[in-house]
Design a protein around this motif. Sequence first.
Motif, PDB file in Angstrom:
ATOM      1  N   LYS A  11       0.947  -1.091   0.092  1.00  0.00           N
ATOM      2  CA  LYS A  11      -0.138  -0.091  -0.039  1.00  0.00           C
ATOM      3  C   LYS A  11       0.721   1.115   0.169  1.00  0.00           C
ATOM      4  CE  LYS A  11      -3.434  -2.129   2.826  1.00  0.00           C
ATOM      5  NZ  LYS A  11      -4.125  -2.273   4.118  1.00  0.00           N
ATOM      6  N   HIS A  59      12.791  -2.573   5.691  1.00  0.00           N
ATOM      7  CA  HIS A  59      11.552  -1.809   6.392  1.00  0.00           C
ATOM      8  C   HIS A  59      12.170  -0.824   6.824  1.00  0.00           C
ATOM      9  CE1 HIS A  59       7.683  -1.304   8.237  1.00  0.00           C
ATOM     10  NE2 HIS A  59       8.574  -0.711   9.217  1.00  0.00           N
ATOM     11  N   GLU A  65       3.185   0.387   3.331  1.00  0.00           N
ATOM     12  CA  GLU A  65       2.967  -0.668   4.046  1.00  0.00           C
ATOM     13  C   GLU A  65       2.763  -1.835   3.305  1.00  0.00           C
ATOM     14  OE1 GLU A  65      -0.409  -1.745   7.339  1.00  0.00           O
ATOM     15  OE2 GLU A  65      -0.866  -0.437   5.913  1.00  0.00           O
ATOM     16  N   VAL A  67       1.400  -5.777   3.456  1.00  0.00           N
ATOM     17  CA  VAL A  67       0.444  -6.546   4.102  1.00  0.00           C
ATOM     18  C   VAL A  67       0.583  -8.035   3.542  1.00  0.00           C
ATOM     19  CG1 VAL A  67      -1.783  -7.527   5.030  1.00  0.00           C
ATOM     20  CG2 VAL A  67      -1.292  -4.756   4.948  1.00  0.00           C
ATOM     21  N   ARG A  71      -1.519 -10.167   7.691  1.00  0.00           N
ATOM     22  CA  ARG A  71      -0.647  -9.550   8.638  1.00  0.00           C
ATOM     23  C   ARG A  71       0.479  -8.325   8.158  1.00  0.00           C
ATOM     24  NH1 ARG A  71       1.975 -13.368  12.512  1.00  0.00           N
ATOM     25  NH2 ARG A  71       1.704 -14.778  10.724  1.00  0.00           N
ATOM     26  N   GLU A  72       0.634  -7.214   8.900  1.00  0.00           N
ATOM     27  CA  GLU A  72       1.690  -6.333   8.256  1.00  0.00           C
ATOM     28  C   GLU A  72       3.067  -7.156   8.229  1.00  0.00           C
ATOM     29  OE1 GLU A  72       2.130  -2.542  10.019  1.00  0.00           O
ATOM     30  OE2 GLU A  72       3.441  -2.231   8.387  1.00  0.00           O
ATOM     31  N   VAL A  74       7.087  -6.896   8.170  1.00  0.00           N
ATOM     32  CA  VAL A  74       8.232  -5.865   8.569  1.00  0.00           C
ATOM     33  C   VAL A  74       9.542  -6.893   8.117  1.00  0.00           C
ATOM     34  CG1 VAL A  74       9.470  -4.670  10.136  1.00  0.00           C
ATOM     35  CG2 VAL A  74       6.995  -4.574  10.347  1.00  0.00           C
TER      36      VAL A  74
END
Lengths: 517, 400
Positions: A11, A59, A65, A67, A71-72, A74
């Motif tokens: 995103k 990151h 972002e 996903v 889930r996000e 990193v």
Amino acid sequence: MRSEAYLLEMKDIVKTFPGVRALDHVSFRVRQGEIHCLVGENGAGKSTLMKVLSGVYPHGAYEGEIVYKGREAVFRGIADSEKAGIAVIYQELAQFPELTVCENLFIGHEIMKGNGARIDWPASLRRAEELLLRVRLRVDPSVKIKRLGVGKRQLIEIAKALSKNVGLLVLDEPTAALNDDDSANLLNLLRELKLQGVTCVLISHKLREVLSLADTVTILRDGAVVRSLDARAGKLAQRDIIRHMVGRAIDDIYPKRNKSVPGEVCLSLKGWTVYDPATEREILHQVSLSVRRGEIVGLAGLMGAGRTELALSLFGNTPAYKITSGELEVKGKTARFTHPKQAIRMGLAYVTEDRKRNGLVLIQDIRFNITLAALRDLVKGLAVDRQAELRAANEYKEAVGIRAPSVRQLVGNLSGGNQQKTSLSKWLFARPDILILDEPTRGIDVGAKFEIYQLMNRLVEQGMSILMISSELLEILGMSDRVYVMAEGRIVGETPACDATEQIVMAMATNAQEASA
Amino acid sequence: MNAQTAAPRGEARSRLDGLRAALRGNVREYAMYIALVVIFVVSGVATKGLFLSPRNLTDLIKQTGYVAVLAIGMTVVLIIRHIDLSVGYVAGFMGAMSAKLLTNGFPIYAVIPIVLAIGAAIGAYQGFLVSRVHVPAFVTTLAGMFIFRGLLSLVTAGTGTIIVRDEAFRALSNGFIPQIFEGSRHWLTFIIGLACAAVLAAVKIRARRNESRAGSSVSPALLFIFQMALFTSVILTAAWILSGYRGLPWTAAIVAAVLLSVNFVLTQTRFGRSVYAIGGNPEAAELSGIDVAKVTFIVFCGMSMFASLAGVLYTSRLSSATPTAGLGFEMDAIASSYIGGVAVSGGVGKVTNTLVGALVIMSLTNSMNLLGVDISYQYVVKGVIFIVAVAFDILSRRRA
Ligand SMILES: Nc1ncnc2c1ncn2[C@@H]1O[C@H](COP(=O)(O)OP(=O)(O)OP(=O)(O)O)[C@@H](O)[C@H]1O
Ligand SMILES: [Mg+2]
């Protein structure tokens, strides 16, 4: 529950480099189980987007972002994304040529014996065989990687990804270096993997394969998503993609040129036989061919047919290749070059097939690379005239359409296609009479391809001669006046391009191979 | 993705970004200067000002002379991805040869060309092996270490240390440029310093203007002005201090001549381009028509010639040739190059920065000598600085 589950959502990704915004609020979503093709011009940001995904740019080095599986994510490095089940296969394969297939497959996560101190070779070999079967590759896992062609290596890389239980497979221009056969093979495998539930993101400049494979096509342009199109209905046409990619329509990918009667023969080879000291084999046998002034001659053949070796040996790369017999005539004069500088002086130029390995100096800028082969022309007194050099570099950057903030950009920071254009510019700047192109449009987008074809046409109209080696048959047929077909170090056929079809050329190339096998 | 999109978005913010980018882009170059300043300040304090005294600074210049000459040659060798381990003993051997020739009555104006020519011949021998026979440079020059160490012992065998009495020869490292104005201060030295500062500023400003015209991003104006102010004031201070003593040593003039000519060749000529192209990608260079073997050969010739010159300077400084001269010179030369920012993987490096690297190494040596630090510790300290510099270099390159 949503009807369509996204496996991956990126995103509002923003990624900048000094002076360049490579990704500008890109949102990119991949559904579970689909084949998602990512297309766009050179430098549009495709590779960068995938590097953001895989953690090459960790990151924090980008905005936005990611996903993954709801889930996000990193990722602080490639290891993190791999652990999450994302495998990225880059165009430059990270393999160890001196190690065996099996060793390459498990490098970094070897199968250990019970106590964990020693590698369990029998188990590794068994597992390797399973994996090779899955990618339909019939090779002995104990053979060294360097003995295999690019196509097979590509498959091994996929096998490696499968061994890690991959959930999302990303391939960055996997077919750029493959011939049509190997490409078809690879694409079939991707279809099979899809049935097995592997989700796949594929970056490619070959729109035919994109259309035949994709469920969704996302088009990037100047670091932003232009459109995400559903390709399943089969309504999507190549010209629509092109229009979105380059912002205008291109009707005929292979532009017509005013075919004038070709002039006198300016490059001729007779009985060219070459021995390779490294492998202690004769690699070219009695090759004879000729190129006329103002003519484009295509040199078709499968990978390993000896086309690159032919080019290198006649270009004077002699420590690597020993010419045992044969005659070379350039513009009517007998020649036998012992160093490329002599070939260049006689008006030859050779655009190498592997730009990173032997085409470009990646740690230097565009200007340095463009003027490298003809710096002689820019010397005033003792010193290089740097103002003139800059002008020349800018002129060629414009003419060939290299996308970069300036000619002082390091070539290593350019996108693949723009590197290729730089490599081409270097040789155009040398103003050759005979231009040998080895896979000239590898990794180049359709728009730029079209421009390069137009450029080739202009050059031959001005009297240049071009010998073009290519694994893309359509390109050979679309651009050449005459086509030679090579197989196993021999010329096995010659035909005017207007009479040739893909089938005829392929038949020549493969029949000869089977006959000799 | 185009250049324009990144620019507007708050003037202040982008200016700050520019500053940060510029700092990050040159972080290792700044680190080198900072290291030098730290060494100067710490040494100055620790020696209660002795280190910064005109006499000691003059000594420092004389000591740095031969290392700088070696390091400048070494930089070029390292850029083309080779190495020359033999330079120390070539310097020792050729220094002894010059002493021998002088004591046998040859005049200095014959000795120096002869010695340089023999040096070039040594380089031709090593360069031939590396470029044509493809013996790795490491092996070729390691063998050279044995050979020239042996030859040095041979030359000094009968006599032991050879004392040089020739005044002109001794002046090469111990003399000063002549005083042409009356007065206690050596004004010519200061005028030269002034001229250097002016020329440097002019060159830098012109280069910066050309760069920005070429479209590459240049460091922000403020940072640039600060840099220029710093450089010129350092040069002027040094010139002022030296002029208060006996003036500019001839060594400095010789090093400057070597530095300027090699810098010219590397940055302005086709040969220099070839050197960087080979260092960046030898295969691409070869296919672009650069005769890699020839360039390599010439670079090795030059290296050994510079080693001979360094030998002459060293012999001149001691006014004698000793059987152990040259021991470990190659280490200082290689360390100077790397501290000066030559990339371990080749293709990158500037001789001007190498000079600063040489100053870092030699000011450390000088200050530790003043402080009476044991030679064993000196090696350890130098080794640590060296490896930190290289590791830092690699890290900063990877980040960029
Ligand atoms: N390390 C870097 N430093 C500076 N600019 C970079 C860097 N990496 C990429 N870029 C720039 O970012 C843009 C996007 O590059 P990217 O490699 O993602 O293009 P691409 O879409 O993969 O193109 P291609 O089809 O040619 O492979 C280009 O303009 C490129 O020059
Ligand atoms: Mg790419």
